[in-house]
Design a protein around this motif. Structure first.
Motif, short mmCIF file in Angstrom:
data_model
loop_
_atom_site.label_atom_id
_atom_site.label_comp_id
_atom_site.label_asym_id
_atom_site.label_seq_id
_atom_site.Cartn_x
_atom_site.Cartn_y
_atom_site.Cartn_z
N ALA A 1 -9.51 8.23 -6.87
CA ALA A 1 -10.64 7.89 -7.74
C ALA A 1 -11.02 6.42 -7.65
CB ALA A 1 -10.31 8.26 -9.18
N PHE A 2 -10.06 5.55 -7.47
CA PHE A 2 -10.34 4.11 -7.50
C PHE A 2 -10.52 3.49 -6.12
CE2 PHE A 2 -8.19 4.62 -11.66
CZ PHE A 2 -9.25 4.20 -12.45
N ARG A 3 -10.40 4.27 -5.06
CA ARG A 3 -10.45 3.72 -3.70
C ARG A 3 -11.71 2.88 -3.44
NH1 ARG A 3 -7.85 5.14 1.30
NH2 ARG A 3 -8.95 4.07 2.96
N ALA A 4 -12.88 3.40 -3.76
CA ALA A 4 -14.13 2.67 -3.51
C ALA A 4 -14.16 1.36 -4.31
CB ALA A 4 -15.34 3.52 -3.85
N GLY A 5 -13.71 1.40 -5.55
CA GLY A 5 -13.68 0.20 -6.38
C GLY A 5 -12.70 -0.83 -5.86
N ILE A 6 -11.57 -0.36 -5.36
CA ILE A 6 -10.55 -1.26 -4.81
C ILE A 6 -11.13 -2.04 -3.64
CG2 ILE A 6 -8.36 -1.33 -3.55
CD1 ILE A 6 -7.63 1.27 -5.16
N VAL A 7 -11.78 -1.34 -2.73
CA VAL A 7 -12.35 -1.98 -1.55
C VAL A 7 -13.47 -2.95 -1.97
CG1 VAL A 7 -13.59 -1.57 0.60
CG2 VAL A 7 -11.67 -0.10 -0.03
N ARG A 8 -14.30 -2.54 -2.92
CA ARG A 8 -15.41 -3.38 -3.37
C ARG A 8 -14.92 -4.68 -4.00
NH1 ARG A 8 -17.61 -3.71 -8.21
NH2 ARG A 8 -16.63 -1.82 -8.96
N LEU A 9 -13.81 -4.63 -4.70
CA LEU A 9 -13.30 -5.79 -5.43
C LEU A 9 -12.39 -6.68 -4.59
CD1 LEU A 9 -12.58 -4.08 -8.84
CD2 LEU A 9 -14.47 -5.62 -8.29
N GLN A 10 -12.17 -6.33 -3.33
CA GLN A 10 -11.28 -7.11 -2.49
C GLN A 10 -11.93 -8.43 -2.06
OE1 GLN A 10 -8.04 -6.67 -1.58
NE2 GLN A 10 -8.05 -5.03 -3.01
N SER A 11 -11.77 -9.42 -2.87
CA SER A 11 -12.22 -10.77 -2.52
C SER A 11 -11.34 -11.74 -3.27
CB SER A 11 -13.69 -10.97 -2.91
OG SER A 11 -13.83 -10.88 -4.31
N GLY A 12 -11.30 -12.97 -2.83
CA GLY A 12 -10.48 -13.97 -3.53
C GLY A 12 -9.05 -13.53 -3.71
N SER A 13 -8.59 -13.56 -4.94
CA SER A 13 -7.20 -13.21 -5.20
C SER A 13 -6.91 -11.74 -4.95
CB SER A 13 -6.80 -13.58 -6.62
OG SER A 13 -7.51 -12.76 -7.53
N GLY A 14 -7.93 -10.90 -5.09
CA GLY A 14 -7.73 -9.48 -4.79
C GLY A 14 -7.29 -9.26 -3.37
#
Length: 92
Positions: free
Chosen positions: A72-85
Motif C-alpha cells: 500500500a505504501f510503495r508509491a508513497g515511499i518512492v515519492r518521498l525518497q529525498s534528503g534524509s529519506g
C-alpha cells in the motif's frame, strides 16, 4: 570558516548526514568537524529498502500486515525518497 560539531538523534542523524552532503556539494565554508548520532537507523528500514527494490516482499515472512503495508505504501515511499529519506536505505 566556521567549525561545527553536530549531534543527531534517531532520524536527526539521517537529516544531519543529508545536510552535510548538501553542504559539501555546494562548497559551503561551514566545516563539520564531527557527527555524533544516537539511535539512528543506519541499517535502513524495511519499507524504504522495499520501496527502492533493495529487499523483496518475501522478507515479510508471510506476515499479512507487513505485506499489506509495504504494498500500500510503495508509491508513497518512492515519492518521498529525498534528503534524509534517501539516507534511510541500506543502499547508501
Amino acid at each position: 570558516m566556521e567549525v561545527v560539531d553536530v549531534v543527531g538523534h534517531s532520524m536527526g542523524g539521517l537529516y544531519s548526514r543529508a545536510a552535510i552532503r548538501v553542504l559539501q556539494s555546494v562548497g559551503s565554508p561551514l566545516r563539520i568537524r564531527s557527527l555524533t548520532t544516537l539511535g539512528t537507523p543506519w541499517a535502513g528500514s524495511y519499507l524504504s529498502d522495499y520501496g527502492n527494490d533493495l529487499r523483496p516482499l518475501s522478507d515479510c515472512a508471510g506476515d499479512a500486515f507487513c505485506e499489506q503495508a509495504a504494498t500500500a505504501f510503495r508509491a508513497g515511499i518512492v515519492r518521498l525518497q529525498s534528503g534524509s529519506g534517501r539516507e534511510s536505505t541500506r543502499g547508501t
